[in-house]
Design a protein around this motif. Structure first.
Motif, PDB file in Angstrom:
ATOM      1  N   GLY A  32       7.422 -15.999  28.146  1.00 38.48           N
ATOM      2  CA  GLY A  32       8.813 -15.713  27.834  1.00 38.48           C
ATOM      3  C   GLY A  32       8.918 -14.778  26.641  1.00 38.48           C
ATOM      4  O   GLY A  32       7.924 -14.199  26.185  1.00 38.48           O
ATOM      5  N   ALA A  38       7.455 -22.347  29.498  1.00 38.42           N
ATOM      6  CA  ALA A  38       8.393 -21.220  29.564  1.00 38.42           C
ATOM      7  C   ALA A  38       9.424 -21.380  28.455  1.00 38.42           C
ATOM      8  O   ALA A  38      10.283 -22.268  28.499  1.00 38.42           O
ATOM      9  CB  ALA A  38       9.070 -21.169  30.930  1.00 38.42           C
ATOM     10  N   TYR A  43      12.826 -17.948  28.125  1.00 31.24           N
ATOM     11  CA  TYR A  43      12.390 -17.347  29.393  1.00 31.24           C
ATOM     12  C   TYR A  43      13.583 -16.953  30.256  1.00 31.24           C
ATOM     13  O   TYR A  43      14.564 -17.690  30.375  1.00 31.24           O
ATOM     14  CB  TYR A  43      11.512 -18.341  30.167  1.00 31.24           C
ATOM     15  N   ARG A  54      12.038 -10.568  32.552  1.00 33.06           N
ATOM     16  CA  ARG A  54      10.605 -10.290  32.643  1.00 33.06           C
ATOM     17  C   ARG A  54      10.335  -9.177  33.647  1.00 33.06           C
ATOM     18  O   ARG A  54       9.534  -8.270  33.406  1.00 33.06           O
ATOM     19  CB  ARG A  54       9.845 -11.544  33.067  1.00 33.06           C
ATOM     20  N   TYR A 111       2.995 -10.835  32.251  1.00 35.80           N
ATOM     21  CA  TYR A 111       2.500 -11.788  31.264  1.00 35.80           C
ATOM     22  C   TYR A 111       1.148 -11.324  30.738  1.00 35.80           C
ATOM     23  O   TYR A 111       0.433 -10.565  31.394  1.00 35.80           O
ATOM     24  CB  TYR A 111       2.366 -13.193  31.882  1.00 35.80           C
TER      25      TYR A 111
END
Length: 310
Positions: free
Chosen positions: A120, A151, A154, A159, A191
């Motif tokens: 996140g 998360a 988030y 994202r 990520y």
């Protein structure tokens, strides 16, 4: 007496579900919903609900390890949660700091080689929470037997947006050819470390939506979704096993559909494609009802005989 009987019934149902579960999803994602409503129902404040929910989280981690799940992602604090009253946020941040450090020091975490990761917009969190995140990740960085993703701050869309911007910037800089953009280019930017595709999303507390949770890894993998009514602090092992059973039914349906489609293709595709279709039918043959299963001669001859169903 009624409470005693209820416990006996619940225990018997849990044993039945345990016997019915024959396989485990690799990656389970949980939306921990209903903490505040649980607290209100009991006459407490939101903090008491979140603390009770944290105890459920610890139990779910144990249940995942018992049945062979390899990765668990917990939707703990969304970007929308920043809009909550300051006293609620501060109490929740304090609890996060406490639990992250507690998990990072727990014997069971190190014995089971659990890697704790945060996903996140971590930079949006208070410094004390960032420090606790860093502590938990450093303490468990060398482990790979089980992955626990937390998360925090988030938002699934944000994202994806950041990943897209990263791709666009590389294209503009001449470091990436638009014709060569693939799935891996997006995933590397989502990520810092890889996350497996989600097999099952669990959401308690009666809401039937996935709230923008891991859209790339869940929707793209056609993850099974299990909704149930208990608030998160009330979520039981029987509820968990019902979720696993939902995943198994979803996986079985997927295998049966693949087999039926491949069987239908046998009589309609070119010779160069027949080998792949035959391989799929052979692999998932047992997923089909007996009346639909082709025999070996049908597969060798490439004639499905019109047995396939959609």
């Amino acid at each position: 007496m009624k409470r005693w009987l209820r416990k006996r019934v619940d225990a018997a149902y849990e044993r039945l579900l345990s016997r019915e579960v024959s396989g485990a999803p690799t990656h389970v994602a949980v939306i921990q919903d209903g903490n505040r409503r649980y607290a209100r129902k009991r006459g407490g404040d939101a903090h008491e609900g979140h603390r009770a929910g944290a105890e459920t989280t610890e139990r779910v981690l144990e249940w995942c390890q018992e049945i062979g799940v390899e990765e668990l992602t917990l939707y703990t604090f969304s970007t929308e949660n920043f809009d909550r009253p300051a006293e609620q946020k501060e109490a929740l941040f304090d609890l996060l700091c406490e639990k992250l450090r507690e998990f990072a020091d727990a014997d069971r975490v190190h014995e089971n080689e659990v890697s704790i990761r945060a996903i996140g917009e971590i930079d949006m969190l208070p410094e004390r929470v960032r420090d606790a995140v860093d502590y938990a990740e450093r303490r468990t960085r060398g482990y790979d037997q089980f992955v626990l993703n937390i998360a925090l701050a988030y938002g699934g869309r944000s994202r994806l947006l950041e990943a897209t911007r990263g791709v666009a910037a590389d294209v503009e800089a001449g470091d990436l050819d638009p014709e060569e953009i693939d799935i891996e280019d997006i995933e590397r930017r989502l990520y810092d470390r890889p996350i497996r595709d989600v097999d099952l999303i669990i959401r308690p507390a009666g809401e039937e939506r996935t709230s923008n949770f891991l859209p790339w890894h869940a929707n793209g993998n056609e993850a099974a979704v299990f909704f149930c009514t208990p608030y998160w602090p009330e979520f039981s092992k029987a509820d968990f096993l019902r979720g696993i059973r939902t995943y198994e039914h979803r996986a079985e349906s997927w295998r049966r559909t693949r087999a039926r489609r491949a069987l239908a293709l046998l009589g309609a595709v070119s010779e160069t494609e027949l080998a792949e279709a035959r391989a799929i039918v052979d692999r998932f043959r047992d997923s089909l009802p007996s009346a639909e299963r082709p025999d070996a001669g049908d597969l060798e001859g490439g004639d499905s005989g019109g047995q396939a169903a959609d």
